[in-house]
Scaffold this motif. Structure first.
Motif, short mmCIF file in Angstrom:
data_model
loop_
_atom_site.label_atom_id
_atom_site.label_comp_id
_atom_site.label_asym_id
_atom_site.label_seq_id
_atom_site.Cartn_x
_atom_site.Cartn_y
_atom_site.Cartn_z
N VAL A 1 8.32 6.12 20.84
CA VAL A 1 7.73 7.64 20.36
C VAL A 1 7.54 8.32 21.84
CG1 VAL A 1 5.67 8.80 19.75
CG2 VAL A 1 6.60 6.74 18.42
N ILE A 2 7.11 7.42 22.85
CA ILE A 2 6.76 8.29 24.09
C ILE A 2 8.09 8.75 24.87
CG2 ILE A 2 6.03 7.85 26.57
CD1 ILE A 2 4.04 6.10 25.45
N ILE A 3 9.04 8.02 24.50
CA ILE A 3 10.40 8.33 25.25
C ILE A 3 10.97 9.38 24.52
CG2 ILE A 3 12.88 7.62 25.64
CD1 ILE A 3 11.66 5.00 26.23
N ILE A 4 10.96 9.43 23.02
CA ILE A 4 11.33 10.71 22.36
C ILE A 4 10.69 11.87 22.44
CG2 ILE A 4 11.73 11.46 19.81
CD1 ILE A 4 12.35 8.52 19.10
N ALA A 5 9.30 11.83 22.62
CA ALA A 5 8.35 12.81 22.98
C ALA A 5 8.91 13.75 24.20
CB ALA A 5 6.88 12.56 22.75
N LEU A 6 8.93 12.74 25.33
CA LEU A 6 9.45 13.39 26.74
C LEU A 6 10.74 13.85 26.48
CD1 LEU A 6 8.21 10.39 29.21
CD2 LEU A 6 7.32 12.82 28.92
N PHE A 7 11.68 13.40 25.78
CA PHE A 7 13.02 14.07 25.51
C PHE A 7 13.09 15.32 24.93
CE2 PHE A 7 16.87 14.52 23.41
CZ PHE A 7 18.06 14.47 24.39
N ALA A 8 12.18 15.44 23.90
CA ALA A 8 11.89 16.69 23.47
C ALA A 8 11.45 17.79 24.08
CB ALA A 8 11.20 16.51 22.06
N TRP A 9 10.37 17.24 24.97
CA TRP A 9 9.78 18.07 25.69
C TRP A 9 10.80 18.87 26.83
CZ3 TRP A 9 7.40 17.21 31.00
CH2 TRP A 9 6.58 18.25 31.38
N SER A 10 11.41 17.90 27.44
CA SER A 10 12.61 18.34 28.24
C SER A 10 13.51 19.32 27.66
CB SER A 10 13.01 17.20 28.82
OG SER A 10 12.30 16.20 29.37
N LEU A 11 13.74 18.84 26.50
CA LEU A 11 14.67 19.97 25.85
C LEU A 11 14.29 21.29 25.68
CD1 LEU A 11 16.64 17.64 23.02
CD2 LEU A 11 17.57 18.54 25.16
#
Length: 268
Positions: free
Chosen positions: A23-33
């Protein structure tokens, strides 16, 4: 079922940890996008991108192959010289600092203070050192050499210290028992064990310094960086292409040579 498969199945599965990490990795990826903005890309921007690619694919061969002081060949040789001399300066300064930072060689307070100095050196970016030396000595290759030397000290000293602290201390104990001085222990007991590793690390740092020297030219510290940024600012993309081709070929050659040398040092 093999023994390895049994061990894998018997290993406890912490699904909560895996799920949380996912969940943390997906959230960071979405935030970067969210930081990616495609709205500003218009027809003129695409045209500029096309001109850049066309210029790079059609380099200025006269600039690339000539031997004048403004040619790519001359500037690449100057960049190599800056990186090489800077690496030598950094390696020479790093050796005494590494011994002063090794807790198995000197008292711990001295080692701690030296490590603090090395952390401070590593904290400052190379471009900041470059601007500082340009203010002191003026723009040119000398500023580039000193900048490369100081920035090399931070990394080389750290790796040298790690190697020194992993030494076989039995040799030092034997030399202490026969009354050797600290200098004699370093000269005859430590350096022979470390020389190949020191050289391998120094060659690796030289490989990195080639890229650093290219970037430092942007602030006037000599080398190929300044002509590259001038060509880009003047939209002379065929000159940019010639400079980039020269840089790529040079870095590939140096990386191939450094890998060969490091392999020989490790085997030797």
């Amino acid at each position: 079922m093999t023994t390895i498969e049994k061990q894998l199945q018997a290993h406890p599965r912490n699904m909560r940890y895996v799920l949380t990490l996912t969940v943390i990795i997906i959230a960071l990826f979405a935030w970067s996008l969210a930081a990616v903005n495609l709205k500003d890309i218009n027809q003129s921007g695409l045209k500029i991108a096309q001109n850049i690619i066309t210029g790079i694919l059609n380099p200025d061969l006269n600039l690339l192959l000539s031997v004048s002081k403004q040619s790519v060949l001359y500037l690449l040789v100057e960049t190599v010289a800056i990186a090489f001399l800077g690496t030598i300066v950094g390696a020479v300064l790093s050796v005494p600092l590494a011994f002063l930072a090794a807790s198995n060689i000197v008292p711990k307070p001295v080692a701690w203070l030296t490590r603090l100095l090395l952390i401070f050196i590593r904290t400052i970016p190379a471009l900041v050192y470059g601007l500082m030396f340009i203010r002191v000595s003026g723009p040119g290759p000398f500023s580039g050499v000193m900048t490369i030397g100081i920035t090399s000290v931070g990394m080389l000293s750290k790796l040298y210290v790690d190697a020194i602290e992993e030494l076989d201390t039995k040799v030092l104990e034997s030399m202490t028992s026969i009354g050797c001085t600290t200098f004699e222990k370093v000269r005859y007991g430590i350096l022979p064990q470390l020389m190949s590793l020191f050289l391998s690390v120094t060659i690796y740092r030289f490989d990195m310094n080639m890229r650093e020297a290219s970037i430092l030219g942007l602030v006037g510290a000599g080398g190929i960086g300044a002509p590259l940024i001038f060509a880009m600012n003047g939209y002379k993309w065929n000159q940019v292409g010639a400079i980039l081709i020269g840089l790529v070929i040079l870095i590939l050659i140096i990386e191939w040579m450094s890998n060969k040398l490091r392999t020989k040092l490790v085997k030797g």
